[in-house]
Design an enzyme around this catalytic site. Sequence first.
Site, PDB file in Angstrom:
ATOM      1  N   LYS A   2      -7.680  -0.646  -6.337  1.00 22.36           N
ATOM      2  CA  LYS A   2      -6.349  -0.194  -5.922  1.00 22.36           C
ATOM      3  C   LYS A   2      -5.629  -1.365  -5.242  1.00 22.36           C
ATOM      4  O   LYS A   2      -5.958  -1.739  -4.125  1.00 22.36           O
ATOM      5  CB  LYS A   2      -6.484   0.990  -4.978  1.00 22.36           C
ATOM      6  CG  LYS A   2      -5.164   1.637  -4.590  1.00 22.36           C
ATOM      7  CD  LYS A   2      -5.431   2.888  -3.758  1.00 22.36           C
ATOM      8  CE  LYS A   2      -4.112   3.545  -3.371  1.00 22.36           C
ATOM      9  NZ  LYS A   2      -3.312   2.710  -2.462  1.00 22.36           N
ATOM     10  N   ARG A  23       9.543   1.665  -7.945  1.00 21.61           N
ATOM     11  CA  ARG A  23       9.309   3.107  -8.058  1.00 21.61           C
ATOM     12  C   ARG A  23      10.332   3.915  -7.273  1.00 21.61           C
ATOM     13  O   ARG A  23      10.731   5.005  -7.682  1.00 21.61           O
ATOM     14  CB  ARG A  23       7.889   3.443  -7.563  1.00 21.61           C
ATOM     15  CG  ARG A  23       7.558   4.929  -7.620  1.00 21.61           C
ATOM     16  CD  ARG A  23       6.091   5.161  -7.326  1.00 21.61           C
ATOM     17  NE  ARG A  23       5.717   4.638  -6.005  1.00 21.61           N
ATOM     18  CZ  ARG A  23       4.464   4.586  -5.572  1.00 21.61           C
ATOM     19  NH1 ARG A  23       3.481   4.977  -6.357  1.00 21.61           N
ATOM     20  NH2 ARG A  23       4.197   4.116  -4.375  1.00 21.61           N
ATOM     21  N   GLU A  59       1.546  -3.266 -10.452  1.00 23.26           N
ATOM     22  CA  GLU A  59       1.767  -3.628  -9.048  1.00 23.26           C
ATOM     23  C   GLU A  59       2.119  -5.112  -8.951  1.00 23.26           C
ATOM     24  O   GLU A  59       1.467  -5.962  -9.567  1.00 23.26           O
ATOM     25  CB  GLU A  59       0.503  -3.379  -8.218  1.00 23.26           C
ATOM     26  CG  GLU A  59       0.106  -1.927  -8.089  1.00 23.26           C
ATOM     27  CD  GLU A  59       0.890  -1.188  -7.024  1.00 23.26           C
ATOM     28  OE1 GLU A  59       1.260  -1.822  -6.008  1.00 23.26           O
ATOM     29  OE2 GLU A  59       1.122   0.019  -7.199  1.00 23.26           O
ATOM     30  N   LYS A 179     -10.147   7.183 -12.682  1.00 28.30           N
ATOM     31  CA  LYS A 179      -9.343   7.855 -13.694  1.00 28.30           C
ATOM     32  C   LYS A 179     -10.229   8.415 -14.807  1.00 28.30           C
ATOM     33  O   LYS A 179     -11.239   7.813 -15.173  1.00 28.30           O
ATOM     34  CB  LYS A 179      -8.336   6.881 -14.321  1.00 28.30           C
ATOM     35  CG  LYS A 179      -7.359   6.267 -13.342  1.00 28.30           C
ATOM     36  CD  LYS A 179      -6.426   5.304 -14.049  1.00 28.30           C
ATOM     37  CE  LYS A 179      -5.423   4.680 -13.082  1.00 28.30           C
ATOM     38  NZ  LYS A 179      -4.507   3.747 -13.755  1.00 28.30           N
ATOM     39  N   LYS A 203     -10.546   5.703  -0.953  1.00 28.72           N
ATOM     40  CA  LYS A 203     -10.095   4.716   0.022  1.00 28.72           C
ATOM     41  C   LYS A 203     -11.286   4.130   0.776  1.00 28.72           C
ATOM     42  O   LYS A 203     -12.165   4.855   1.223  1.00 28.72           O
ATOM     43  CB  LYS A 203      -9.124   5.362   1.024  1.00 28.72           C
ATOM     44  CG  LYS A 203      -7.762   5.720   0.454  1.00 28.72           C
ATOM     45  CD  LYS A 203      -6.997   4.458   0.110  1.00 28.72           C
ATOM     46  CE  LYS A 203      -5.528   4.727  -0.095  1.00 28.72           C
ATOM     47  NZ  LYS A 203      -4.810   4.941   1.164  1.00 28.72           N
TER      48      LYS A 203
END
Length: 228
Positions: A2, A23, A59, A179, A203
């Site tokens: 991430k 976004r 990103e 995912k 996380k």
Amino acid sequence: LKIDGLSIALTYDQGVLLRAATRGDGQRGEDVTANVRTIRAVPLRLRRSPPERVEVRGEIFLPRTAFARMNAEREAEGEPLFANPRNAAAGTMRNLDPSLVARRGLRAFFYQLVMGDGQPSDGAAGVHADVLTRLGEWGLPVEPHWKRCDGVDAVIAFCEDWADRRRTLDFDTDGVVIKVDDLGLRQRLGATAKFPRWATAFKFPPEQATTTLRQIAVNVGRTGAVTP
């Protein structure tokens, strides 16, 4: 992994970069096309005959080495320092001077194709792993440490492996995005109003440090109220 950066959506028409947008609130973002064109990691033209029109999401981030160099320059010029690479990347993308953006050394990773209805597209592939491979073939940078895990135990092992290894990377990552690989199953699982049911974020524990309180300044207001 991430990536702790700024979400971006790129639209390519006939293989040529047409538009880049943040976004924003999920419905409306900022047009940052001029700035994105200066990021060397983002191809202005895709390779290997991509679809006529395609949107990719990813990103934009600032590597740790570039962040340290930028803050050193700001300190030398008497300017306030950025708190972390993510804030620096977001502030850079909102800058109105593309030449400044070009100097700061932003990079990007991409991970998703999107259809016109906003749903993930397989791009003629049946699994997400093939999508990542195809993005790389088009010349889009893909974070290289992704892995296809067979079963929950393999997913847990992957997360545990990167809990410490992430500190060796030149970019910030605060977790792992898990995912469902099968894109047909993704469509069956669907999404809530805010989140897909086929993905979740694991996380890492937040980093902690001990600080020393050196001084407390006290202000006295006109009513006599004392505010530290």
